[in-house]
Design an enzyme around this catalytic site. Structure first.
Site, PDB file in Angstrom:
ATOM      1  N   TYR A 150       0.837  -1.202   0.000  1.00 46.43           N
ATOM      2  CA  TYR A 150       0.000   0.000   0.000  1.00 46.43           C
ATOM      3  C   TYR A 150       0.877   1.259   0.000  1.00 46.43           C
ATOM      4  O   TYR A 150       0.755   2.120  -0.874  1.00 46.43           O
ATOM      5  CB  TYR A 150      -0.962  -0.009   1.191  1.00 46.43           C
ATOM      6  CG  TYR A 150      -1.920   1.160   1.140  1.00 46.43           C
ATOM      7  CD1 TYR A 150      -2.944   1.206   0.200  1.00 46.43           C
ATOM      8  CD2 TYR A 150      -1.785   2.245   2.006  1.00 46.43           C
ATOM      9  CE1 TYR A 150      -3.811   2.290   0.123  1.00 46.43           C
ATOM     10  CE2 TYR A 150      -2.645   3.332   1.942  1.00 46.43           C
ATOM     11  CZ  TYR A 150      -3.655   3.350   1.003  1.00 46.43           C
ATOM     12  OH  TYR A 150      -4.512   4.427   0.920  1.00 46.43           O
ATOM     13  N   LYS A 158       1.594   4.018  -3.034  1.00 49.69           N
ATOM     14  CA  LYS A 158       1.309   5.455  -2.899  1.00 49.69           C
ATOM     15  C   LYS A 158       2.573   6.292  -3.079  1.00 49.69           C
ATOM     16  O   LYS A 158       2.512   7.401  -3.623  1.00 49.69           O
ATOM     17  CB  LYS A 158       0.638   5.729  -1.551  1.00 49.69           C
ATOM     18  CG  LYS A 158      -0.738   5.077  -1.416  1.00 49.69           C
ATOM     19  CD  LYS A 158      -1.694   5.552  -2.508  1.00 49.69           C
ATOM     20  CE  LYS A 158      -3.091   5.005  -2.337  1.00 49.69           C
ATOM     21  NZ  LYS A 158      -4.030   5.497  -3.366  1.00 49.69           N
TER      22      LYS A 158
HETATM   23  N1  LIG Z   1     -10.136   6.749   3.115  1.00 51.30           N
HETATM   24  C1  LIG Z   1      -8.934   7.016   3.619  1.00 51.30           C
HETATM   25  O1  LIG Z   1      -8.744   7.073   4.848  1.00 51.30           O
HETATM   26  C2  LIG Z   1      -7.784   7.289   2.667  1.00 51.30           C
HETATM   27  C3  LIG Z   1      -6.611   7.852   3.161  1.00 51.30           C
HETATM   28  C4  LIG Z   1      -5.544   8.070   2.289  1.00 51.30           C
HETATM   29  C5  LIG Z   1      -5.673   7.749   0.954  1.00 51.30           C
HETATM   30  N2  LIG Z   1      -6.820   7.197   0.503  1.00 51.30           N
HETATM   31  C6  LIG Z   1      -6.912   6.852  -0.926  1.00 51.30           C
HETATM   32  O2  LIG Z   1      -7.988   7.570  -1.494  1.00 51.30           O
HETATM   33  C7  LIG Z   1      -8.584   6.808  -2.547  1.00 51.30           C
HETATM   34  C8  LIG Z   1     -10.087   6.694  -2.321  1.00 51.30           C
HETATM   35  O3  LIG Z   1     -10.312   6.047  -1.069  1.00 51.30           O
HETATM   36  P1  LIG Z   1     -11.772   5.864  -0.466  1.00 51.30           P
HETATM   37  O4  LIG Z   1     -11.708   6.174   0.965  1.00 51.30           O
HETATM   38  O5  LIG Z   1     -12.764   6.545  -1.326  1.00 51.30           O
HETATM   39  O6  LIG Z   1     -11.913   4.276  -0.622  1.00 51.30           O
HETATM   40  P2  LIG Z   1     -13.214   3.452  -1.060  1.00 51.30           P
HETATM   41  O7  LIG Z   1     -12.883   2.016  -0.792  1.00 51.30           O
HETATM   42  O8  LIG Z   1     -14.441   4.043  -0.430  1.00 51.30           O
HETATM   43  O9  LIG Z   1     -13.289   3.712  -2.644  1.00 51.30           O
HETATM   44  C9  LIG Z   1     -12.386   3.158  -3.567  1.00 51.30           C
HETATM   45  C10 LIG Z   1     -13.160   2.843  -4.845  1.00 51.30           C
HETATM   46  O10 LIG Z   1     -12.231   2.315  -5.806  1.00 51.30           O
HETATM   47  C11 LIG Z   1     -12.933   1.314  -6.539  1.00 51.30           C
HETATM   48  N3  LIG Z   1     -11.998   0.398  -7.158  1.00 51.30           N
HETATM   49  C12 LIG Z   1     -11.214  -0.539  -6.557  1.00 51.30           C
HETATM   50  N4  LIG Z   1     -10.522  -1.221  -7.479  1.00 51.30           N
HETATM   51  C13 LIG Z   1     -10.856  -0.716  -8.685  1.00 51.30           C
HETATM   52  C14 LIG Z   1     -10.467  -0.998 -10.011  1.00 51.30           C
HETATM   53  N5  LIG Z   1      -9.600  -1.968 -10.291  1.00 51.30           N
HETATM   54  N6  LIG Z   1     -11.007  -0.256 -11.020  1.00 51.30           N
HETATM   55  C15 LIG Z   1     -11.909   0.716 -10.745  1.00 51.30           C
HETATM   56  N7  LIG Z   1     -12.322   1.026  -9.508  1.00 51.30           N
HETATM   57  C16 LIG Z   1     -11.794   0.326  -8.491  1.00 51.30           C
HETATM   58  C17 LIG Z   1     -13.809   0.618  -5.505  1.00 51.30           C
HETATM   59  O11 LIG Z   1     -14.876  -0.099  -6.106  1.00 51.30           O
HETATM   60  C18 LIG Z   1     -14.261   1.796  -4.656  1.00 51.30           C
HETATM   61  O12 LIG Z   1     -15.505   2.297  -5.083  1.00 51.30           O
HETATM   62  C19 LIG Z   1      -7.846   5.462  -2.570  1.00 51.30           C
HETATM   63  O13 LIG Z   1      -6.841   5.506  -3.557  1.00 51.30           O
HETATM   64  C20 LIG Z   1      -7.227   5.385  -1.193  1.00 51.30           C
HETATM   65  O14 LIG Z   1      -6.056   4.586  -1.187  1.00 51.30           O
HETATM   66  C21 LIG Z   1      -7.888   6.964   1.317  1.00 51.30           C
END
Ligand SMILES: NC(=O)c1ccc[n+]([C@@H]2O[C@H](COP(=O)([O-])OP(=O)(O)OC[C@H]3O[C@@H](n4cnc5c(N)ncnc54)[C@H](O)[C@@H]3O)[C@@H](O)[C@H]2O)c1
Length: 239
Positions: free
Chosen positions: A145, A149
């Site tokens: 992960y 990133k």
């Molecule tokens: N939520 C947090 O705390 C957080 C913190 C830092 C970074 N992020 C990053 O922010 C981004 C969004 O996170 P989030 O909280 O909305 O997560 P989430 O799990 O709510 O949403 C992620 C979405 O990506 C989609 N997805 C997964 N694999 C896929 C693929 N192969 N093709 C197309 N879509 C795909 C999923 O179906 C989901 O709807 C991610 O990249 C995550 O790593 C999140």
């Protein structure tokens, strides 16, 4: 010169917390949203749902070409991402490949497709979802992960460097844990330990993160390019 076509944004991971929040924000400002995800995003006005796996480079390029043909494609947000927990001594190579394939290679395809379309159209703005894990690593999530990133952060700078002369901006956000599905995966003791490492003693709200995305996607951020914007409540270690 203003275009007669409707202004638009492509958002991958649009069925997720962050992508969905960003979609609602852009919609409220009159953008047509191309909402791409593996899962169906909630139906909404001025929204084009696109079933898409970000690992499918041809499909990602087809989406960019479609959005640029049908609308005035101004912004592309790469939000699709996955995380899983694995102690480093149990982290499997299969999961390494899956996480890198979606988070890093998928973001590469998104940047490349947006770049090609925006170069033809005289510019645009790409925003990538990085993470504090890409800056500090971490022991809860699979090590892929943070590695994915960190790759997203470097990719962001490469596209900014290459895009600057075409009016293409590429920036990333690097949030710590945000209220929502990822935070709900923590047990109560894990969350308590995690919060102790955050000087503000709370998680980010999705509104705060979406606000930062909107800043990076805004033409008024005219000299902000190649930035990895830390959104972490002054957090300096991972807890
Ligand atoms: N939520 C947090 O705390 C957080 C913190 C830092 C970074 N992020 C990053 O922010 C981004 C969004 O996170 P989030 O909280 O909305 O997560 P989430 O799990 O709510 O949403 C992620 C979405 O990506 C989609 N997805 C997964 N694999 C896929 C693929 N192969 N093709 C197309 N879509 C795909 C999923 O179906 C989901 O709807 C991610 O990249 C995550 O790593 C999140």
């Amino acid at each position: 010169m203003s275009s007669a076509k409707p202004k638009s944004v492509v958002i991958t991971g649009a069925a997720g917390d962050m992508g969905g929040g960003a979609a609602a924000s852009f919609r409220a400002d009159g953008y047509r949203v191309y909402a791409a995800d593996l899962r169906a995003p909630p139906a909404a006005a001025n929204t084009v749902p696109v079933a898409l796996d970000v690992r499918d480079r041809a499909a990602v390029f087809a989406l960019a070409e479609r959005a640029a043909a049908e609308s005035d494609l101004r912004v592309w947000i790469n939000c699709a991402g996955v995380v899983s927990n694995a102690p480093v001594d149990q982290a499997s190579p299969e999961e390494w490949d899956r996480i890198l394939g979606i988070n890093l290679t998928g973001t590469f395809h998104g940047c490349a497709a947006a770049f090609a379309a925006m170069k033809k159209n005289g510019g645009g703005r790409i925003v990538n979802a990085g993470s504090i894990s890409g800056q500090l690593g971490g022991v809860g999530p699979h090590p892929a992960y943070g590695a994915s990133k960190a790759g997203v952060h470097a990719l962001t700078k490469s596209y900014a460097l290459a895009g600057a002369r075409y009016g293409i901006y590429c920036n990333a956000i690097a949030p710590a844990v945000i209220e929502g599905s990822m935070a709900r995966a923590f047990s109560a003791p894990q969350l308590e330990k995690y919060l102790a490492a955050i000087p503000m003693r709370r998680l980010a709200t999705m509104d705060e993160i979406v606000h930062a995305i909107r800043y990076l996607a805004d033409d008024r951020a005219g000299y902000t390019n190649g930035v990895v914007l830390a959104l972490n409540g002054a957090q300096l270690n991972i807890g």
